[in-house]
Motif scaffolding. Structure first.
Motif, PDB file in Angstrom:
ATOM      1  N   TRP A  35      -4.240  -3.303   8.556  1.00  0.00           N
ATOM      2  CA  TRP A  35      -2.940  -3.624   9.157  1.00  0.00           C
ATOM      3  C   TRP A  35      -2.062  -4.550   8.320  1.00  0.00           C
ATOM      4  O   TRP A  35      -0.861  -4.688   8.593  1.00  0.00           O
ATOM      5  N   ASN A  36      -2.590  -5.184   7.306  1.00  0.00           N
ATOM      6  CA  ASN A  36      -1.871  -6.234   6.593  1.00  0.00           C
ATOM      7  C   ASN A  36      -0.935  -5.677   5.513  1.00  0.00           C
ATOM      8  O   ASN A  36      -1.229  -5.758   4.316  1.00  0.00           O
ATOM      9  N   HIS A  37       0.177  -5.118   5.953  1.00  0.00           N
ATOM     10  CA  HIS A  37       1.226  -4.633   5.040  1.00  0.00           C
ATOM     11  C   HIS A  37       2.544  -4.584   5.808  1.00  0.00           C
ATOM     12  O   HIS A  37       2.554  -4.380   7.015  1.00  0.00           O
ATOM     13  N   ALA A  38       3.633  -4.793   5.085  1.00  0.00           N
ATOM     14  CA  ALA A  38       4.953  -4.822   5.730  1.00  0.00           C
ATOM     15  C   ALA A  38       5.612  -3.449   5.754  1.00  0.00           C
ATOM     16  O   ALA A  38       6.490  -3.201   6.564  1.00  0.00           O
ATOM     17  N   SER A  39       5.191  -2.563   4.844  1.00  0.00           N
ATOM     18  CA  SER A  39       5.772  -1.219   4.806  1.00  0.00           C
ATOM     19  C   SER A  39       4.697  -0.228   4.369  1.00  0.00           C
ATOM     20  O   SER A  39       3.673  -0.612   3.795  1.00  0.00           O
ATOM     21  N   ASP A  40       4.939   1.045   4.631  1.00  0.00           N
ATOM     22  CA  ASP A  40       3.935   2.075   4.372  1.00  0.00           C
ATOM     23  C   ASP A  40       3.651   2.300   2.894  1.00  0.00           C
ATOM     24  O   ASP A  40       2.655   2.936   2.545  1.00  0.00           O
ATOM     25  N   ASP A  41       4.509   1.793   2.004  1.00  0.00           N
ATOM     26  CA  ASP A  41       4.260   1.976   0.572  1.00  0.00           C
ATOM     27  C   ASP A  41       3.448   0.807  -0.025  1.00  0.00           C
ATOM     28  O   ASP A  41       3.229   0.750  -1.230  1.00  0.00           O
ATOM     29  N   TRP A  42       2.985  -0.101   0.838  1.00  0.00           N
ATOM     30  CA  TRP A  42       2.110  -1.199   0.431  1.00  0.00           C
ATOM     31  C   TRP A  42       0.820  -1.125   1.222  1.00  0.00           C
ATOM     32  O   TRP A  42       0.769  -0.541   2.305  1.00  0.00           O
ATOM     33  N   HIS A  43      -0.223  -1.771   0.703  1.00  0.00           N
ATOM     34  CA  HIS A  43      -1.484  -1.869   1.429  1.00  0.00           C
ATOM     35  C   HIS A  43      -2.248  -3.097   0.945  1.00  0.00           C
ATOM     36  O   HIS A  43      -1.897  -3.701  -0.064  1.00  0.00           O
ATOM     37  N   THR A  44      -3.263  -3.471   1.714  1.00  0.00           N
ATOM     38  CA  THR A  44      -4.155  -4.549   1.314  1.00  0.00           C
ATOM     39  C   THR A  44      -5.426  -3.893   0.799  1.00  0.00           C
ATOM     40  O   THR A  44      -6.123  -3.217   1.545  1.00  0.00           O
ATOM     41  N   GLY A  55     -12.386 -23.562   4.818  1.00  0.00           N
ATOM     42  CA  GLY A  55     -12.672 -22.218   4.316  1.00  0.00           C
ATOM     43  C   GLY A  55     -11.404 -21.578   3.771  1.00  0.00           C
ATOM     44  O   GLY A  55     -10.288 -21.970   4.109  1.00  0.00           O
ATOM     45  N   LYS A  56     -11.599 -20.569   2.938  1.00  0.00           N
ATOM     46  CA  LYS A  56     -10.464 -19.900   2.308  1.00  0.00           C
ATOM     47  C   LYS A  56     -10.397 -18.437   2.740  1.00  0.00           C
ATOM     48  O   LYS A  56     -11.404 -17.849   3.109  1.00  0.00           O
ATOM     49  N   PHE A  57      -9.185 -17.896   2.682  1.00  0.00           N
ATOM     50  CA  PHE A  57      -9.005 -16.467   2.889  1.00  0.00           C
ATOM     51  C   PHE A  57      -8.186 -15.934   1.730  1.00  0.00           C
ATOM     52  O   PHE A  57      -7.458 -16.675   1.061  1.00  0.00           O
ATOM     53  N   LEU A  58      -8.321 -14.638   1.486  1.00  0.00           N
ATOM     54  CA  LEU A  58      -7.539 -13.989   0.450  1.00  0.00           C
ATOM     55  C   LEU A  58      -7.349 -12.528   0.838  1.00  0.00           C
ATOM     56  O   LEU A  58      -8.294 -11.863   1.246  1.00  0.00           O
ATOM     57  N   SER A  59      -6.121 -12.065   0.732  1.00  0.00           N
ATOM     58  CA  SER A  59      -5.804 -10.649   0.885  1.00  0.00           C
ATOM     59  C   SER A  59      -5.057 -10.228  -0.373  1.00  0.00           C
ATOM     60  O   SER A  59      -4.049 -10.849  -0.729  1.00  0.00           O
ATOM     61  N   HIS A  60      -5.571  -9.196  -1.054  1.00  0.00           N
ATOM     62  CA  HIS A  60      -4.841  -8.673  -2.212  1.00  0.00           C
ATOM     63  C   HIS A  60      -3.925  -7.571  -1.698  1.00  0.00           C
ATOM     64  O   HIS A  60      -4.384  -6.540  -1.214  1.00  0.00           O
ATOM     65  N   MET A  61      -2.626  -7.823  -1.795  1.00  0.00           N
ATOM     66  CA  MET A  61      -1.616  -6.885  -1.320  1.00  0.00           C
ATOM     67  C   MET A  61      -1.004  -6.199  -2.535  1.00  0.00           C
ATOM     68  O   MET A  61      -0.707  -6.859  -3.529  1.00  0.00           O
ATOM     69  N   ALA A  62      -0.849  -4.866  -2.444  1.00  0.00           N
ATOM     70  CA  ALA A  62      -0.374  -4.119  -3.608  1.00  0.00           C
ATOM     71  C   ALA A  62       0.484  -2.935  -3.184  1.00  0.00           C
ATOM     72  O   ALA A  62       0.293  -2.363  -2.104  1.00  0.00           O
TER      73      ALA A  62
END
Length: 143
Positions: A35-44, A55-62
């Protein structure tokens, strides 16, 4: 553009699901990548989450076409199970997410410090789009 310390942006979604389900889908990397994307041409492409204070979090969005990507990351500063999550992003901006029960729905409010590159309206629209994707994802999954 000088950062206004008082400016905060808030986005909100009412989700037709239990508080426990919303919390799980928000915090579980297996779900975050869906679910972590603002538009359909992006993804995590990858998410990790160590959900504890410090603790840390990281999402690679591309971009799906491979043209660009970035890490969205931060460190948790406060966690209240099924109630709220607070963290500081890598650039020092603060975020607070609250989860509350309203009838049959769970309301998620996300308040964050804006960055200085994009307009307030653009940032609010982007974060709202991600939150709307979260709502759609949670409501579309069985179980």
């Amino acid at each position: 553009m000088e950062k206004d310390k008082k400016t905060k942006i808030t986005v909100r979604a009412a989700i037709d699901a239990s508080l426990e389900r919303v919390w799980k889908f928000w915090t579980d990397p297996e779900h975050i990548t869906h679910w972590n994307h603002a538009s359909d041409d992006w993804h995590t492409t990858h998410a990790s989450n160590d959900l504890k204070v410090g603790g840390k979090f990281l999402s690679h969005m591309a971009a799906k076409d491979g043209s660009m990507g970035f890490d969205f990351e931060g460190t948790y500063t406060k966690i209240e199970l099924h109630e709220s999550i607070e963290y500081v992003m890598a650039d020092g901006r603060e975020v607070k997410i609250s989860f509350s029960k309203k009838g049959n729905e769970t309301v998620v409010d996300e308040t964050f410090d804006p960055e200085n590159t994009h307009s307030i309206e653009m940032q609010q629209a982007g974060w709202q789009a991600i939150l709307d994707n979260f709502r759609k994802y949670v409501e579309s999954k069985e179980g």
